[in-house]
Design a protein around this motif. Structure first.
Motif, PDB file in Angstrom:
ATOM      1  N   ALA A 167     -32.967 -30.962  11.076  1.00 44.76           N
ATOM      2  CA  ALA A 167     -33.659 -30.891   9.768  1.00 44.76           C
ATOM      3  C   ALA A 167     -34.074 -32.290   9.328  1.00 44.76           C
ATOM      4  N   GLU A 168     -33.186 -33.277   9.522  1.00 45.33           N
ATOM      5  CA  GLU A 168     -33.518 -34.662   9.127  1.00 45.33           C
ATOM      6  C   GLU A 168     -34.674 -35.180   9.975  1.00 45.33           C
ATOM      7  N   GLY A 169     -34.597 -34.934  11.293  1.00 49.74           N
ATOM      8  CA  GLY A 169     -35.640 -35.420  12.195  1.00 49.74           C
ATOM      9  C   GLY A 169     -37.019 -34.892  11.826  1.00 49.74           C
ATOM     10  N   VAL A 170     -37.068 -33.616  11.454  1.00 45.06           N
ATOM     11  CA  VAL A 170     -38.347 -32.999  11.081  1.00 45.06           C
ATOM     12  C   VAL A 170     -38.982 -33.737   9.885  1.00 45.06           C
ATOM     13  N   LEU A 171     -38.139 -34.245   8.995  1.00 43.90           N
ATOM     14  CA  LEU A 171     -38.677 -34.932   7.807  1.00 43.90           C
ATOM     15  C   LEU A 171     -39.536 -36.150   8.174  1.00 43.90           C
ATOM     16  N   GLY A 172     -39.233 -36.750   9.336  1.00 43.93           N
ATOM     17  CA  GLY A 172     -40.050 -37.880   9.782  1.00 43.93           C
ATOM     18  C   GLY A 172     -41.507 -37.494   9.906  1.00 43.93           C
ATOM     19  N   TYR A 173     -41.753 -36.255  10.335  1.00 39.94           N
ATOM     20  CA  TYR A 173     -43.147 -35.824  10.488  1.00 39.94           C
ATOM     21  C   TYR A 173     -43.716 -35.164   9.234  1.00 39.94           C
ATOM     22  N   VAL A 174     -42.870 -34.848   8.266  1.00 34.61           N
ATOM     23  CA  VAL A 174     -43.404 -34.464   6.952  1.00 34.61           C
ATOM     24  C   VAL A 174     -44.024 -35.724   6.329  1.00 34.61           C
ATOM     25  N   GLU A 175     -43.272 -36.817   6.440  1.00 33.13           N
ATOM     26  CA  GLU A 175     -43.782 -38.116   5.985  1.00 33.13           C
ATOM     27  C   GLU A 175     -45.088 -38.466   6.717  1.00 33.13           C
ATOM     28  N   ALA A 176     -45.094 -38.227   8.038  1.00 34.97           N
ATOM     29  CA  ALA A 176     -46.267 -38.576   8.852  1.00 34.97           C
ATOM     30  C   ALA A 176     -47.502 -37.772   8.441  1.00 34.97           C
ATOM     31  N   ALA A 177     -47.291 -36.528   8.006  1.00 34.15           N
ATOM     32  CA  ALA A 177     -48.429 -35.696   7.568  1.00 34.15           C
ATOM     33  C   ALA A 177     -49.101 -36.347   6.361  1.00 34.15           C
ATOM     34  N   LEU A 178     -48.287 -36.820   5.427  1.00 33.42           N
ATOM     35  CA  LEU A 178     -48.840 -37.495   4.237  1.00 33.42           C
ATOM     36  C   LEU A 178     -49.550 -38.780   4.642  1.00 33.42           C
ATOM     37  N   GLU A 179     -48.935 -39.487   5.580  1.00 39.19           N
ATOM     38  CA  GLU A 179     -49.515 -40.761   6.034  1.00 39.19           C
ATOM     39  C   GLU A 179     -50.893 -40.528   6.659  1.00 39.19           C
ATOM     40  N   LEU A 180     -50.968 -39.549   7.559  1.00 41.49           N
ATOM     41  CA  LEU A 180     -52.247 -39.269   8.224  1.00 41.49           C
ATOM     42  C   LEU A 180     -53.300 -38.847   7.203  1.00 41.49           C
ATOM     43  N   ASP A 181     -52.892 -38.016   6.267  1.00 35.84           N
ATOM     44  CA  ASP A 181     -53.855 -37.501   5.288  1.00 35.84           C
ATOM     45  C   ASP A 181     -54.538 -38.639   4.536  1.00 35.84           C
ATOM     46  N   GLY A 182     -53.786 -39.697   4.266  1.00 36.68           N
ATOM     47  CA  GLY A 182     -54.368 -40.840   3.566  1.00 36.68           C
ATOM     48  C   GLY A 182     -55.343 -41.614   4.438  1.00 36.68           C
ATOM     49  N   GLN A 183     -55.337 -41.362   5.750  1.00 41.23           N
ATOM     50  CA  GLN A 183     -56.208 -42.110   6.671  1.00 41.23           C
ATOM     51  C   GLN A 183     -57.466 -41.335   7.047  1.00 41.23           C
ATOM     52  N   LEU A 184     -57.508 -40.044   6.716  1.00 40.46           N
ATOM     53  CA  LEU A 184     -58.630 -39.204   7.143  1.00 40.46           C
ATOM     54  C   LEU A 184     -59.628 -38.983   6.019  1.00 40.46           C
ATOM     55  N   ASP A 185     -60.904 -38.946   6.385  1.00 44.61           N
ATOM     56  CA  ASP A 185     -61.950 -38.603   5.416  1.00 44.61           C
ATOM     57  C   ASP A 185     -61.753 -37.138   5.006  1.00 44.61           C
ATOM     58  N   PRO A 186     -61.534 -36.872   3.713  1.00 48.41           N
ATOM     59  CA  PRO A 186     -61.209 -35.495   3.292  1.00 48.41           C
ATOM     60  C   PRO A 186     -62.363 -34.502   3.466  1.00 48.41           C
ATOM     61  N   HIS A 187     -63.580 -35.022   3.725  1.00 47.43           N
ATOM     62  CA  HIS A 187     -64.727 -34.102   3.834  1.00 47.43           C
ATOM     63  C   HIS A 187     -65.034 -33.703   5.276  1.00 47.43           C
ATOM     64  N   THR A 188     -64.207 -34.166   6.211  1.00 48.21           N
ATOM     65  CA  THR A 188     -64.459 -33.868   7.638  1.00 48.21           C
ATOM     66  C   THR A 188     -63.504 -32.754   8.088  1.00 48.21           C
ATOM     67  N   PRO A 189     -64.016 -31.782   8.873  1.00 50.77           N
ATOM     68  CA  PRO A 189     -63.145 -30.657   9.304  1.00 50.77           C
ATOM     69  C   PRO A 189     -62.262 -31.021  10.497  1.00 50.77           C
TER      70      PRO A 189
END
Ligand code: PLP
Length: 342
Positions: A167-189
């Motif tokens: 469960a703790e390990g999975v949280l590393g990639y919950v964080e990563a999802a937020l990180e990636l989202d900040g790097q991607l253009d929100p208007h691109t599919p």
């Protein structure tokens, strides 16, 4: 240190401890050469270089797992995997650096240059290896080894399941999802693609995407057979991570529905067997981008990215989960000479 996850959930770092092992955000960039050679739109989210001793996807997981190991008072860690396990190297490097003794119970897998390199790394890191033989022997060998470690240390070793997917390990990639989202253009599919072994990486991204309503699509490329990487298992891991956040008071609502695709079309003959599509993708990535991958996880995931970019005409983000350095790296073989596959 505070993270995107702490901020997004209003959680104080002492409620959810994290050991800062990696340099984040990891880079996200367009693969210009590969895109133009193939006539598709490919991007790279690169976790390979996040730690100079040993990077890759285990670093994000261990940032949340290792504080829990220390809290338990264990002086040793027991884990398991195949002989080429990247997880064993990651645990050997990062738990070993904290003074924890690391033992890995291993089963056989097809020999490739990458497997040989990892075995050498385990030697350099002083990881104890116990060879169980076939994977079906692991359920017997692991408890026996656990008992041995217990008797040797006078206290139970901390048991870490394959891929550090707790469960703790999975949280590393919950964080990563937020990180990636900040790097991607929100208007691109975007279509975001990750390899799936034990499923913790995919589970974390899927949970992060659901918790924070992130807009990109997510595809997991299974490199282990269905019993190890099935959908129910990924959902269970995500649910365990959600329950952990709930127990910390970070989320109050029920487990959200997860939205991800799971594909088995790159598995070939099975775990660790290189496929011709993976070897071709690896050779091209190395030739035109200088990106070095291996055939068990990342070669297959990149082959899937190429296929998906061609069939969907969408921009695809390839998540590189492989460390770009290996402790004791004494040679670097030409990937095109690796074993033959389907
Ligand atoms: C390089 C690499 N990529 C991907 C994975 C799969 O990650 P997970 O076990 O979280 O599915 C692993 C797991 O060992 C790995 O070593």
């Amino acid at each position: 240190m505070s993270l995107l996850l702490h901020t997004a959930l209003g959680l104080s770092p002492d409620r959810l401890p994290r050991l800062a092992l990696g340099t984040f955000p990891s880079p996200c960039r367009r693969l210009h050469n590969l895109s133009s050679v193939l006539g598709v739109e490919l991007w790279l989210k690169d976790d390979g270089t996040c730690n100079s001793l040993y990077g890759g996807n285990k670093v994000r997981k261990l940032e949340f797992v290792l504080p829990e190991v220390l809290r338990s008072g264990a002086s040793a860690v027991l884990t398991l995997g195949a002989i080429g396990s990247n997880q064993a190297v990651a645990v050997g490097a990062h738990a070993g650096a904290l003074g924890l003794q690391v033992t890995v119970v291993q089963c056989l897998q097809p020999q490739t240059p990458h497997v040989t390199r990892n075995l050498e790394a385990l030697k350099v890191l002083g990881v104890r290896r116990v060879l169980a033989g076939h994977q079906h022997d692991l359920p017997f060998s692991v408890p026996v080894e656990w008992l041995r470690r217990f008797l040797d240390h006078g206290r139970p070793p901390y048991f870490l399941p394959p891929g550090a997917s707790t469960a703790e390990g999975v949280l590393g990639y919950v964080e990563a999802a937020l990180e990636l989202d900040g790097q991607l253009d929100p208007h691109t599919p975007w279509l975001v693609v990750v390899p799936v072994g034990s499923g913790g990486t995919l589970a974390g991204l899927a949970l992060g995407k659901a918790l924070f309503s992130l807009g990109w699509s997510l595809s997991g490329i299974a490199v282990t057979p269905v019993w190890a990487s099935r959908r129910g298992r990924i959902e269970r891991l995500a649910t365990a991570a959600h329950a952990l956040l709930r127990a910390k008071g970070a989320v109050s609502r029920a487990m959200p529905a997860l939205d991800f695709e799971l594909r088995y079309d790159q598995l070939g003959h099975g775990y660790g067997y290189p496929t011709s599509a993976a070897l071709e993708a690896m050779a091209l990535a190395e030739q035109v981008e200088g990106l070095v991958l291996e055939p068990t996880y990342t070669g297959k995931a990149l082959a899937a990215c190429i296929r998906l970019a061609r069939s969907t005409h969408r921009p695809v983000v390839f998540w590189n989960t492989l460390s770009s350095t290996v402790p004791g790296n004494y040679f670097f073989p030409d990937v095109s000479t690796a074993c033959q596959g389907s």
